[in-house]
Design an enzyme around this catalytic site. Structure first.
Site, PDB file in Angstrom:
ATOM      1  N   GLY A 144       0.824  -1.195   0.000  1.00 34.50           N
ATOM      2  CA  GLY A 144       0.000   0.000   0.000  1.00 34.50           C
ATOM      3  C   GLY A 144       0.862   1.250   0.000  1.00 34.50           C
ATOM      4  N   CYS A 145       0.237   2.382  -0.313  1.00 32.62           N
ATOM      5  CA  CYS A 145       0.993   3.630  -0.420  1.00 32.62           C
ATOM      6  C   CYS A 145       1.499   4.111   0.936  1.00 32.62           C
ATOM      7  CB  CYS A 145       0.143   4.697  -1.102  1.00 32.62           C
ATOM      8  SG  CYS A 145      -1.518   4.911  -0.402  1.00 32.62           S
ATOM      9  N   TYR A 146       0.611   4.188   1.925  1.00 30.26           N
ATOM     10  CA  TYR A 146       1.062   4.603   3.255  1.00 30.26           C
ATOM     11  C   TYR A 146       2.096   3.634   3.834  1.00 30.26           C
ATOM     12  CZ  TYR A 146      -2.613   8.210   3.769  1.00 30.26           C
ATOM     13  OH  TYR A 146      -3.415   9.319   3.638  1.00 30.26           O
ATOM     14  N   THR A 148       4.259   1.820   2.331  1.00 33.74           N
ATOM     15  CA  THR A 148       5.542   2.026   1.659  1.00 33.74           C
ATOM     16  C   THR A 148       6.299   3.184   2.293  1.00 33.74           C
ATOM     17  OG1 THR A 148       4.762   1.131  -0.455  1.00 33.74           O
ATOM     18  CG2 THR A 148       6.649   2.625  -0.536  1.00 33.74           C
ATOM     19  N   SER A 149       5.607   4.297   2.501  1.00 33.19           N
ATOM     20  CA  SER A 149       6.278   5.480   3.054  1.00 33.19           C
ATOM     21  C   SER A 149       6.726   5.253   4.493  1.00 33.19           C
ATOM     22  CB  SER A 149       5.353   6.704   2.976  1.00 33.19           C
ATOM     23  OG  SER A 149       4.274   6.600   3.891  1.00 33.19           O
TER      24      SER A 149
END
Length: 339
Positions: A144-146, A148-149
């Site tokens: 997921g995007c969050y 990953t960060s």
């Protein structure tokens, strides 16, 4: 040439895949699927794609015949049953269906039973941590995007036992494209413009994904308190992370430089420099900064990514490159768009 198919080609992540793959020197798009626009050429609906392939309903026989790899850019719960119909095709799923080790966790947070999940060999597709497993994977669950960060920002500190994993506080802000193309009042221009608001407080589905991977890294129980915010911009995620430590900022910074020394897309900033989402716009690059709040022995980590590229489609292409034995930067070498 790698023959590539995309299901969900007209969502934001699907369109981003088209953009990236059309410019990939070793890939050729051979199949595009969209229920909404089936029968139309993609460029009729989205002229910016310059792609004249005809969109079709999902057909497992056509996919198996025409594709070496299939990207599934669908909402959570939509990919699992489709993927089980396919034979001899590598899968990279941009949804959540193949991210979890324990199907019970998926059931708890996503409300769906994944029958036969334990029989599917899958890999969590974060290249910086699972590169070797991805090389031989048949099914990759793209992160997921969050997560990953957050995971990339914390991995070196947890791996080297530099911080206390018991309570990790994450304040993250995302552009509106992270919500997808669905029609919802909350995402209308007049609702989003000149506004900043939290959402899914204390119940965001990305929390168990973060904890799963961070616990693998640290070997200890990890608790993440996560609050996401919607901000009035199209792309980008900025995550600010607070975690306790008894180490110096200099020691931690050096550990990060060493950990990511050979990573082509992860950039550890000099001390005192903090990341901006503008620096990674339209690219697969990640920028990580840090500072110490000495009064409370709190390490403050900051990471910036483009949610549609490193947070989704770019990372998926990076995974494809690894799966097919290519240099993982192929088709992703471009610098961010600025301003």
């Amino acid at each position: 040439m790698i023959r590539v198919g995309i299901i969900g080609a007209t969502g934001y992540t699907g369109l981003e895949l088209v953009r990236l793959l059309k410019n990939h020197p070793e890939a050729k798009i051979t199949y595009l699927s969209s229920r909404t626009y089936a029968g139309k050429k993609l460029e009729e609906v989205f002229p910016s794609t310059l792609e004249n392939s005809i969109l079709s309903e999902f057909d497992p026989e056509k996919v198996s015949k025409n594709c070496d790899v299939l990207f599934t850019a669908l909402p959570a719960g939509a990919s699992y049953d489709l993927v089980r119909e396919l034979k001899g095709v590598k899968i990279i799923d941009l949804g959540a269906d193949f991210r979890f080790d324990d199907p019970g966790v998926y059931r708890e947070w996503y409300g769906k039973e994944l029958s036969g999940y334990e029989n599917i060999k899958r890999v969590y597709g974060l290249p910086e941590l699972h590169r070797e497993e991805i090389k031989n994977a048949q099914v990759v669950g793209n992160p997921g995007c969050y997560p990953t960060s957050v995971i990339l920002a914390l991995a070196p500190a947890l791996k080297r036992n530099l911080v206390d994993p018991e309570t990790i506080l994450v304040d993250a802000k995302s552009g509106v494209s992270g919500a997808g193309r669905k029609e919802k009042v909350d995402y209308l221009f007049s609702e989003v413009n000149e506004s900043l608001r939290p959402y899914n407080v204390a119940k965001h589905r990305h929390v168990p994904e973060m904890e799963q991977e961070l616990e693998k890294i640290s070997g200890k129980k990890v608790n993440v308190v996560f609050t996401p915010h919607l901000v009035p911009m199209t792309r980008g995620i900025l995550s600010t992370i607070y975690v306790k430590t008894d180490k110096s900022l200099e020691e931690i910074h050096e550990a990060y430089l060493e950990f990511y020394r050979n990573e082509p897309f992860v950039h550890v900033l000099p001390m005192g420099i903090y990341p901006s989402t503008k620096w990674c716009y339209g690219s697969n690059h990640v920028f990580i900064g840090m500072q110490m709040e000495e009064r409370t022995n709190t390490l403050i980590l900051m990471s910036a990514i483009d949610n549609l590229v490193k947070g989704a489609s770019g990372q998926a292409v990076q995974n494809m490159n690894i799966m097919f034995g290519l240099d993982e930067t192929k088709g992703l070498e471009f610098t961010p768009i600025y301003p």
